[in-house]
Design an enzyme around this catalytic site. Structure first.
Site, short mmCIF file in Angstrom:
data_model
loop_
_atom_site.label_atom_id
_atom_site.label_comp_id
_atom_site.label_asym_id
_atom_site.label_seq_id
_atom_site.Cartn_x
_atom_site.Cartn_y
_atom_site.Cartn_z
N SER A 56 85.18 38.81 -13.05
CA SER A 56 84.35 38.96 -11.86
C SER A 56 84.08 37.58 -11.26
O SER A 56 84.77 36.61 -11.61
CB SER A 56 83.05 39.68 -12.21
N ASN A 57 83.12 37.48 -10.37
CA ASN A 57 82.79 36.17 -9.78
C ASN A 57 81.27 36.02 -9.72
O ASN A 57 80.53 36.90 -10.12
CB ASN A 57 83.43 36.04 -8.40
N ARG A 58 80.83 34.88 -9.21
CA ARG A 58 79.41 34.52 -9.31
C ARG A 58 78.53 35.11 -8.20
O ARG A 58 77.35 34.81 -8.14
CB ARG A 58 79.27 33.00 -9.25
#
Ligand code: CTP
Length: 397
Positions: A206-208
């Site tokens: 995923s990402n931040r």
């Protein structure tokens, strides 16, 4: 500056067990900067004493039609919004018939300002056709009906009938007090947050993204009168109150939701940080080892996939471009290729802009190529500036 500074709210409390929650609501409205008048019906005063509200307010509450000859006109006239919470079945019935039998009903009948009604009662009373008819009439008058929530009720029963939480009422007051209403009558679809690419039953890529920028946009468009659907990935920030929220996890799920929702939409605010890669997840938990080789392939680009649909339906699209170099040129290129009308370019490398932080700094580029650099600001303020731009482009400001 607090959101309701200089605005006046009239809180009408009727007699239900939920009346105690109105004391919390009163505090929350005060904290938001509102000046408040409280009006208790006769039966409300049996559930919560007037001293409770007077202690919170620091001035007397109103209960009686006969203490001041013009109170029923004055209270409504000086209010910017009236909130009836809790609204019992009895008070809803009287308001629906245009009754002027006590200070609460005469005041609402004579008031020129918006009215928010927050019902609270037993489930069978709420579901009775008589109450449904009365509530429909209130909606026809233009009153906003907020709630009720579903859950445990005072009598040990469960079902719809609970007074909505004070935060939801405060959000509705914010919508009623909002001076800009350029999104009224428009369906606005917003995407926000990250997506996940599952690797196995317990792991994902995923990402931040926290979702904050998209949530701020959804909240602001809703306050401006929009019919807002928020398609949210698993962002860590709290979801806004007001918009309809559809939770999704993966990019293909977000695409499916988007395609469903865009059918009758007017505006798309595409703030999600969609994962760009897909993989076939393992059915079994991947065992640990010295090395793991992952094979990823490009996933769907949601803006590209919906480009034809959006252009056929004339859906105004704001997108974002997260760039680390050559930002302006790349942003312009994305605007054109992905079929946006406005692109907000932000930096992937500045510490106080982009993902995970509460502030942002964006450069706007529109279809004509004109650029506009917005100074560093909280994401809520950036959202308002973006919506101002969109209202102007739609000729609604
Ligand atoms: N976007 C999308 N689908 C994707 C990736 C991004 O619809 N799979 C949208 C984003 O919501 C944003 C815009 O496209 O509004 C640009 O996103 P950005 O991450 O800057 O661009 P990418 O297309 O992912 O390109 P790159 O990573 O190569 O810069």
């Amino acid at each position: 500056m607090r959101p309701f500074d200089g605005r006046r709210v009239l809180l009408v409390v009727s007699g239900g067990i939920a009346a105690y929650k109105s004391a919390f609501l009163c505090r929350r409205l005060l904290e938001a900067g509102a000046s408040i008048d409280v009006l208790l019906t006769e039966s409300a005063a049996r559930f919560v004493g007037r001293v409770t509200f007077e202690g919170i307010l620091g001035h007397p509450v109103h209960t009686d039609l006969w203490t001041s000859p013009m109170a029923h006109l004055e209270l409504g006239k000086r209010a910017d919004v009236i909130v009836v919470a809790p609204a019992t079945a009895d008070l809803i019935w009287r308001l629906a018939t245009g009754a002027a039998s006590d200070l609460a009903t005469t005041t609402v009948l004579a008031a020129p300002c918006p009215v928010i009604v927050c019902p609270a009662m037993n489930t069978r009373m709420w579901e009775h056709p008589a109450t449904r008819t009365n509530v429909d009439r209130l909606r026809q008058f233009g009153y906003a009906v907020v709630g009720p929530d579903e859950g445990d009720l005072a009598e040990g029963e469960t079902g719809p009938g609970r007074l909505v939480e004070p935060d939801a009422i405060v959000a509705s007051v914010g919508r009623a007090l909002e001076r800009r209403d350029g999104f009224r009558g428009l369906k606005v679809v917003t995407t926000a947050g990250p997506t996940r690419t599952p690797l196995d039953p317990v792991r994902y890529l995923s990402n931040r993204s926290s979702g904050r920028m998209g949530y701020a946009l959804a909240a602001a468009a809703w306050r401006r009168g929009g019919d807002v659907t928020l398609i949210s990935g698993p962002g860590s920030a709290s979801r806004p109150i007001g918009p309809r929220v559809l939770e999704v996890e993966t990019a293909p799920e977000m695409l499916a939701a988007l395609e469903r929702e865009l059918g009758d939409a007017h505006v798309l605010l595409m703030a999600a940080a969609v994962g760009d890669f897909e993989t076939d997840p393992s059915d079994e938990k991947i065992k640990k080892g010295d090395e793991l080789e992952l094979r990823l392939r490009g996933g769907p680009d949601l803006l590209l996939e919906t480009k034809t649909l959006r252009s056929e339906r004339g859906i105004f699209t704001l997108g974002f471009a997260l760039e680390s170099e050559d930002a302006l040129a790349r942003g312009r290129e994305k605007l054109e290729r992905k079929g946006m009308q406005l692109v907000a370019i932000n930096s992937a490398s500045e510490p106080d802009a982009g993902m995970e932080v509460s502030t942002n700094r964006v450069v706007l580029v529109d279809e004509s190529g004109a650029t506009d650099e917005l100074p560093l600001a909280r994401k809520e303020a950036i959202a308002d500036q973006l919506l101002d731009r969109i209202e102007a482009s739609l000729g609604r400001s």
